[in-house]
Design a protein around this motif. Structure first.
Motif, short mmCIF file in Angstrom:
data_model
loop_
_atom_site.label_atom_id
_atom_site.label_comp_id
_atom_site.label_asym_id
_atom_site.label_seq_id
_atom_site.Cartn_x
_atom_site.Cartn_y
_atom_site.Cartn_z
N ARG A 18 0.82 -1.22 0.00
CA ARG A 18 0.00 0.00 0.00
C ARG A 18 0.85 1.27 0.00
O ARG A 18 0.41 2.34 0.43
CB ARG A 18 -0.96 0.00 1.20
CG ARG A 18 -2.14 -0.96 1.01
CD ARG A 18 -3.12 -0.88 2.15
NE ARG A 18 -4.33 -1.66 1.87
CZ ARG A 18 -5.40 -1.18 1.23
NH1 ARG A 18 -5.40 0.05 0.78
NH2 ARG A 18 -6.45 -1.96 1.01
N HIS B 26 -11.06 -4.90 -4.19
CA HIS B 26 -10.75 -5.95 -3.21
C HIS B 26 -11.86 -7.00 -3.15
O HIS B 26 -11.60 -8.19 -3.09
CB HIS B 26 -10.54 -5.32 -1.83
CG HIS B 26 -9.32 -4.46 -1.76
ND1 HIS B 26 -9.34 -3.10 -2.00
CD2 HIS B 26 -8.02 -4.78 -1.52
CE1 HIS B 26 -8.12 -2.62 -1.88
NE2 HIS B 26 -7.31 -3.61 -1.60
N TYR B 27 -13.12 -6.51 -3.16
CA TYR B 27 -14.24 -7.45 -2.99
C TYR B 27 -15.32 -7.20 -4.04
O TYR B 27 -15.51 -6.07 -4.51
CB TYR B 27 -14.89 -7.28 -1.61
CG TYR B 27 -13.97 -7.63 -0.46
CD1 TYR B 27 -13.89 -8.94 0.02
CD2 TYR B 27 -13.20 -6.64 0.16
CE1 TYR B 27 -13.05 -9.25 1.09
CE2 TYR B 27 -12.36 -6.96 1.23
CZ TYR B 27 -12.30 -8.26 1.69
OH TYR B 27 -11.46 -8.58 2.74
N GLN C 182 -13.32 -12.32 -2.94
CA GLN C 182 -12.14 -11.45 -2.81
C GLN C 182 -11.24 -11.61 -4.02
O GLN C 182 -10.93 -12.73 -4.43
CB GLN C 182 -11.37 -11.77 -1.52
CG GLN C 182 -10.14 -10.88 -1.33
CD GLN C 182 -9.82 -10.60 0.11
OE1 GLN C 182 -10.08 -11.42 0.99
NE2 GLN C 182 -9.25 -9.42 0.38
N VAL D 34 -8.53 -8.96 -4.60
CA VAL D 34 -7.24 -8.35 -4.22
C VAL D 34 -7.15 -8.44 -2.70
O VAL D 34 -8.13 -8.15 -2.00
CB VAL D 34 -7.16 -6.87 -4.67
CG1 VAL D 34 -5.87 -6.22 -4.18
CG2 VAL D 34 -7.27 -6.75 -6.20
N TRP D 35 -6.01 -8.90 -2.20
CA TRP D 35 -5.86 -8.97 -0.74
C TRP D 35 -5.93 -7.57 -0.13
O TRP D 35 -5.50 -6.59 -0.74
CB TRP D 35 -4.53 -9.63 -0.35
CG TRP D 35 -4.40 -11.07 -0.76
CD1 TRP D 35 -3.45 -11.60 -1.56
CD2 TRP D 35 -5.24 -12.16 -0.35
NE1 TRP D 35 -3.64 -12.96 -1.70
CE2 TRP D 35 -4.73 -13.33 -0.97
CE3 TRP D 35 -6.36 -12.28 0.47
CZ2 TRP D 35 -5.32 -14.59 -0.79
CZ3 TRP D 35 -6.95 -13.53 0.64
CH2 TRP D 35 -6.42 -14.66 0.02
N ASP D 36 -6.44 -7.51 1.11
CA ASP D 36 -6.57 -6.22 1.79
C ASP D 36 -5.23 -5.48 1.87
O ASP D 36 -5.19 -4.24 1.84
CB ASP D 36 -7.11 -6.42 3.21
CG ASP D 36 -8.53 -6.98 3.25
OD1 ASP D 36 -9.15 -7.09 2.17
OD2 ASP D 36 -9.00 -7.30 4.36
N ASP E 292 -2.93 -5.27 -0.23
CA ASP E 292 -2.47 -4.74 -1.52
C ASP E 292 -3.37 -3.61 -2.01
O ASP E 292 -4.48 -3.40 -1.51
CB ASP E 292 -2.43 -5.87 -2.55
CG ASP E 292 -1.38 -6.92 -2.21
OD1 ASP E 292 -0.35 -6.54 -1.59
OD2 ASP E 292 -1.58 -8.10 -2.55
N THR E 293 -2.88 -2.89 -3.04
CA THR E 293 -3.60 -1.74 -3.56
C THR E 293 -4.38 -2.14 -4.81
O THR E 293 -3.80 -2.55 -5.82
CB THR E 293 -2.60 -0.61 -3.93
OG1 THR E 293 -1.86 -0.26 -2.75
CG2 THR E 293 -3.32 0.61 -4.47
N ALA E 294 -5.70 -2.02 -4.72
CA ALA E 294 -6.55 -2.30 -5.89
C ALA E 294 -6.57 -1.08 -6.81
O ALA E 294 -6.41 0.05 -6.35
CB ALA E 294 -7.96 -2.66 -5.45
N ILE F 286 -10.32 0.23 1.04
CA ILE F 286 -10.71 -1.11 0.60
C ILE F 286 -11.93 -0.92 -0.28
O ILE F 286 -12.93 -0.31 0.13
CB ILE F 286 -11.02 -2.02 1.79
CG1 ILE F 286 -9.74 -2.29 2.59
CG2 ILE F 286 -11.65 -3.33 1.32
CD1 ILE F 286 -9.94 -3.17 3.81
#
Ligand SMILES: [Zn+2]
Length: 253
Positions: free
Chosen positions: A23, A57-58, A68, A70-72, A74-76, A89
């Protein structure tokens, strides 16, 4: 959702591109709401984002299933704004009827999206969901109307916010995830009849008893006070009465 308290989604299909690991040193500060202009599953959304430089992310699917991508951590690539992407998020809400029906979002998606946002606020200690603070809309950061009817002031906004706050409150009250057991309220202990002695300390009560005994003893009878005509020692009261009689204070002479 498999678990609100661990924020475990129903399905995971992590993007292999079109996101940024990490991030950039920023921390998660808020949830950004999006409207998915398509009735897509998590897997279908993943497929669409293979050819578009976009991600979130979601995704809340039309069924309410939460995926999900993109993991929380990481930067979407969701908000068309790097600073915002790094701090938020992103949650995509599937619509249920397309443009012809003016992009409706069904109740299940509203509910699950709001609950997901609440769970993320709880998990990352962002506080109770509050629009403008820890809940934001995509359109604040880019040239878009997204999340459309879900946006602040839109027809789904207040319901979404209410559910998010209720869910957050429920999680806060039940951090173990176990519904509250209603503890029986014990019957109040009877209030003892309170005489004036109850206001005294133990030491004061002892002192009072000692003085009372002293006074009782001083009243006699005592040999020093004299005796009545039966040869019994007089009490203080007897002696005073006798003394007054002898001094002519009474009519009994
Ligand atoms: Zn959006």
């Amino acid at each position: 959702m498999k678990n609100w308290f661990t924020v475990e989604p129903d399905v995971t299909r992590i993007m292999n591109k079109h996101f940024t690991p990490g991030r950039g040193g920023q921390r998660i500060e808020y949830i950004t709401r999006h409207h998915l202009a398509g009735i897509l599953t998590t897997e279908q959304t993943w497929q669409v984002w293979q050819t578009r430089q976009a991600s979130a992310h979601y995704v809340v699917e039309n069924s309410g299933r939460i995926g999900q991508l993109v993991w929380d951590r990481d930067t979407a690539w969701s908000n068309a704004n790097l600073a915002s992407n790094q701090r938020s998020i992103a949650i995509e809400h599937s619509n249920s009827g397309g443009a012809a029906a003016d992009w409706p979002i069904n109740d299940t998606v509203i509910r699950e999206g709001a609950r997901l946002a609440a769970a993320l606020c709880w998990f990352y200690k962002l506080g109770r969901p509050q629009f403008g603070r820890n809940v934001r809309d995509h359109r604040e950061f880019g040239q878009t109307s997204c999340p459309h009817h879900l946006a602040n002031g839109g027809k789904y906004h207040s319901t979404w916010m209410r559910i998010a706050q209720e869910h957050f409150d429920w999680m806060t009250a039940n951090p173990s995830g176990i519904p509250p057991t209603v503890a029986p309220i014990p019957a109040p202990a009877p209030i003892p009849e309170e005489g004036f002695l109850m206001a005294l300390s133990d030491a004061e009560q002892r002192e009072l008893l000692t003085k009372t005994r002293d006074i009782h003893a001083q009243l006699g009878p005592w040999a020093q006070l004299g005796q009545n005509d039966k040869g019994q020692n007089l009490t203080l009261v007897d002696a005073v009465a006798d003394s007054r009689r002898k001094q002519g204070h009474t009519k009994e002479k």
